[in-house]
Design an enzyme around this catalytic site. Structure first.
Site, short mmCIF file in Angstrom:
data_model
loop_
_atom_site.label_atom_id
_atom_site.label_comp_id
_atom_site.label_asym_id
_atom_site.label_seq_id
_atom_site.Cartn_x
_atom_site.Cartn_y
_atom_site.Cartn_z
N HIS A 14 0.83 -1.21 0.00
CA HIS A 14 0.00 0.00 0.00
C HIS A 14 0.86 1.26 0.00
CE1 HIS A 14 -4.21 -1.20 0.31
NE2 HIS A 14 -3.86 -2.19 1.11
N ASP A 27 2.90 9.31 26.95
CA ASP A 27 3.60 9.67 25.71
C ASP A 27 5.10 9.70 25.95
OD1 ASP A 27 3.86 10.33 23.05
OD2 ASP A 27 3.47 12.46 23.33
N ASN A 78 -13.36 7.51 2.45
CA ASN A 78 -14.19 8.44 3.20
C ASN A 78 -13.67 9.88 3.03
OD1 ASN A 78 -15.04 10.05 5.68
ND2 ASN A 78 -16.21 8.17 6.00
N ILE A 107 9.37 27.73 19.85
CA ILE A 107 10.53 26.92 20.23
C ILE A 107 10.36 25.52 19.67
CG2 ILE A 107 11.77 25.90 22.18
CD1 ILE A 107 10.84 28.26 23.87
N GLU A 111 0.07 18.40 19.73
CA GLU A 111 -1.15 19.10 20.18
C GLU A 111 -0.87 20.48 20.75
OE1 GLU A 111 -3.14 17.36 23.47
OE2 GLU A 111 -1.33 16.63 24.43
N SER A 112 0.38 20.88 20.84
CA SER A 112 0.70 22.15 21.50
C SER A 112 1.77 22.92 20.75
CB SER A 112 1.18 21.90 22.93
OG SER A 112 0.24 21.16 23.67
N GLY A 123 -18.79 1.50 6.21
CA GLY A 123 -18.23 2.84 6.06
C GLY A 123 -19.01 3.78 5.17
#
Length: 538
Positions: free
Chosen positions: A115, A452, A260, A342, A347-348, A177
Site C-alpha cells: 500500500h 507519551d 471516506n 521553540i 497538540e501544542s 463505512g
C-alpha cells in the site's frame, strides 16, 4: 536498462486482485473482484473460495488488458501476508502454480508495505508518514533506519472493522463505512469515548459505546456522525504525533477507509497546519489491489532477487517492521518551524516566555481545525487540567519535571520552567537507557501513566533526566496501561537502527525491573502479550 514486467496477485481478505506493472512504474493492467457477504462479516473460508474462483479468471483478463503474452512476464509476485490464513494459502498456491508452469521467478511481499509503495509511486511522495487504514489494518507507518516502522497501531480492532461491525449490528449492511459516511452528514454530536494511548488507538470501547447509543434510541444519524468524528480524530491525532516526532514533511493516506471524504479532509487539514504536503493515491489504488503487489515485487526483486519456491509459504501475521527496506530514499527534507515557536508538538505550540524574571515556556494547546469543536474543546481542557496535576504529583516519586508557574484553563495553556539541556534522542546511550527505566518505574509506582514517553519528551540537564509533556497522562494501576507506556518508548526508539534500539530497550527494562517492585514481571510479560496480539489477521 532492461524493463521487467511483473504480475501481482492480491487476496489477503475479501478483495481478489491481479495487476501487471513494469519496472518503470507503468501500470499495464488492473483487474479485481470484491466479495460482498450476504450477511455478517468476512468468513475466511468464503474469502478463500472467492479467491479460488476469481484468480484463474482475472489473470487472463489482466494479460489481455496489458496486451502482452504470458512469455512477456518476468516475475510473479503475491501477497504473503498479513491476512486471513485460508485466503493467503489460495493466493500463494495460485502464484506458485503460475510461476512453476511458466518457469518464472516468484517473490512474496508484505501487503501493508505494498500500500505504501504504490501510494508513493502514484503521488510522487518520497518518504512520508503514512496513515494506512482499512478493514483489517490501522497503522501509522514511516521509514526509519532501513525499515518501515509502525509508529502507531490499533490495540484491538481496526478502524474499518469498527465501522463495518457497527454497520452489521445496526442493519446498515456491509461494508458499513459508506453508509455511515452518508448518514453522518445529517447528524449531530453525542459524547463517545476517545481512546488514544501514547502512539496507539483503541476502537473496541468506541464501538460498544456507539452500539449502546443506538439501543438507547439515539438517532442513528447522530451516532454515525459521532462514531466517525471520534474514530477519525483518533487516527489523525496519532498520525500527527508521528509527524511531530519524525519531522517528516509529507503525510500520505492509503487503505480502503481512505474512500471516506471526511477522513481525507481531516488529514489534509492536519498536514497543512504543520506545513506538510498531503498525498493520497487515486482511489482505485487505495484499496487492496494486484498492482501494489506487482510493484512491490519488482522493488524487492531488484533489491534481493527472487525467492526459492520453498520460501514462499504464507506469513499470516507478517508485520510491516519485519521487512528490510533499504531502497527507500531517506531525504533530508523536514518540517520548518515557525519563527515564533521553540517547538511544535502534536497538540501544542511551545512558545518562549518568562515568569518573574525567569526563563519560561508557554505550552499552548491550540485548537485543532481537523476536529469538531465538541471533541476538540473537551480534549484540550481535560488534558491541560490533568497535565498540570500530574506534573506536580509525579514529583513525589523524586522524578524531575518542569516547575509549574501558571495554568490557564480558559486558554488551555500552561506556563512552566524552561529546561536548559539536550533532548534525550540526541544523547541517549546504554547508561541513560537504564536510568530511563529506573525513572519510569518511579512514575508507575505512583500508578501514574505518562502516556507519551518518547525520546522527544525527555531532556538531560546537568546529568539528570527531566520528564516533559504529561498531556496524555492519567492515573491507572493496570498492568496493561503501564506496559503500553513502555511500548510507546520502544516505538520512539525506532529512529535508531534495530540492534541498538533493541539493546537500549533491554537496558530500559533492566532499570525498570530493578526499581519497580514485586509486580515488575507481570508488567514485562504484559508487554510481550500486547506485542503478540494478532492485529493484522482481520
Amino acid at each position: 536498462m532492461i524493463v521487467l514486467i511483473c504480475l501481482g496477485i492480491e487476496g489477503t481478505a475479501e478483495k481478489t486482485g491481479v495487476g501487471i506493472v513494469d519496472s518503470d512504474g507503468n501500470i499495464l493492467a488492473m483487474a479485481g473482484e470484491q466479495l460482498f457477504p450476504e450477511k455478517g462479516g468476512i468468513h475466511p473460508r468464503i474469502a478463500a473460495e472467492h479467491h479460488g474462483y476469481w484468480i484463474p479468471k482475472l489473470i487472463p483478463k489482466a494479460i489481455d488488458e496489458a496486451g502482452i503474452s504470458y512469455d512477456d512476464l518476468d516475475l510473479i509476485s503475491f501477497s504473503q501476508g498479513p491476512g486471513l490464513g485460508p485466503a493467503l494459502r489460495i493466493v500463494a498456491t495460485s502464484a506458485r502454480t503460475l510461476a512453476l508452469s511458466l518457469n518464472k521467478p516468484i517473490i512474496g511481499v508484505n501487503h501493508c508495505i505494498g500500500h505504501v509503495e504504490v501510494g508513493k509511486l502514484d503521488t510522487g511522495a518520497v518518504n512520508p508518514v503514512t496513515l494506512y487504514v482499512s478493514g483489517g489494518n490501522s497503522q501509522v507507518i514511516s521509514h526509519e533506519s532501513g525499515r518501515y516502522r509502525i509508529f502507531g497501531e490499533t490495540l484491538d480492532i481496526a478502524a474499518g472493522n469498527c465501522l463495518d461491525h457497527f454497520g452489521r449490528e445496526t442493519g446498515l449492511g456491509h461494508p458499513g463505512g459508506p453508509v455511515i459516511e452518508k448518514l453522518a452528514k445529517k447528524g449531530s454530536y453525542v459524547d463517545l469515548p476517545y481512546v488514544v494511548k501514547g502512539m496507539d488507538f483503541s476502537f473496541s470501547g468506541l464501538l460498544s459505546a456507539a452500539l449502546r447509543e443506538v439501543k438507547k434510541g439515539t438517532p442513528i444519524e447522530d451516532v454515525c456522525f459521532s462514531l466517525q468524528e471520534t474514530a477519525f480524530s483518533m487516527l489523525v491525532e496519532v498520525t500527527e504525533r508521528a509527524l511531530s516526532h519524525t519531522q517528516k514533511d509529507e503525510v500520505m493516506l492509503c487503505g480502503g477507509v481512505s474512500a471516506n471524504s471526511r477522513l481525507r479532509e481531516m488529514l489534509k487539514v492536519m498536514a497543512e497546519e504543520h506545513g506538510a504536503k498531503f498525498c493520497m493515491p487515486e482511489m482505485k489504488l487505495c484499496g487492496d489491489n494486484g498492482v501494489m503487489i506487482a510493484w512491490l515485487g519488482l522493488i524487492m526483486h531488484n533489491q534481493f532477487g527472487p525467492l526459492d519456491i520453498k520460501d514462499t509459504g504464507i506469513i499470516q501475521r507478517f508485520r510491516t517492521d519485519e521487512v528490510e527496506a533499504p531502497w527507500v530514499n531517506n531525504n533530508d527534507s523536514h518540517l520548518k518551524l515557525p519563527d515564533n515557536l521553540i517547538a511544535k508538538g502534536a497538540e501544542s505550540d511551545i512558545i518562549k516566555s518568562s515568569y518573574l524574571g525567569k526563563n519560561a515556556v508557554l505550552k499552548s494547546r491550540i485548537p485543532k481545525a481537523y476536529r469538531i469543536a465538541e471533541i476538540d474543546s473537551k480534549i484540550r481542557k481535560s488534558r491541560t487540567k490533568l497535565e498540570a496535576k500530574l506534573l506536580s504529583d509525579v514529583k513525589k516519586s523524586g522524578v524531575i519535571t518542569p516547575v509549574l508557574y501558571d495554568v490557564d484553563l480558559e486558554n488551555k495553556s500552561i506556563l512552566m520552567e524552561a529546561i536548559e539541556g539536550k533532548m534525550l534522542k540526541e544523547v541517549i546511550d546504554d547508561n541513560l537507557a537504564y536510568k530511563i527505566g529506573v525513572e519510569i518505574a518511579k512514575i508507575h509506582s505512583l500508578d501514574i501513566i505518562h502516556g507519551d514517553i518518547t525520546t522527544s519528551n525527555m531532556m538531560l540537564r546537568g546529568g539528570k533526566l527531566v520528564f516533559l509533556d504529561f498531556g496524555l497522562g492519567r492515573h491507572s494501576d493496570l498492568f496493561e496501561d503501564k506496559a503500553v507506556d513502555l511500548l510507546v518508548l520502544k516505538k520512539s526508539l525506532q529512529s535508531i537502527d534495530n540492534t541498538t534500539a533493541s539493546k537500549y530497550f533491554d537496558n530500559v527494562l533492566e532499570g525498570y525491573a530493578e526499581s519497580y517492585g514485586k509486580n515488575k514481571d507481570k508488567i514485562i510479560e504484559k508487554i510481550k502479550e500486547i506485542e503478540s496480539r494478532g492485529r493484522y489477521t482481520h
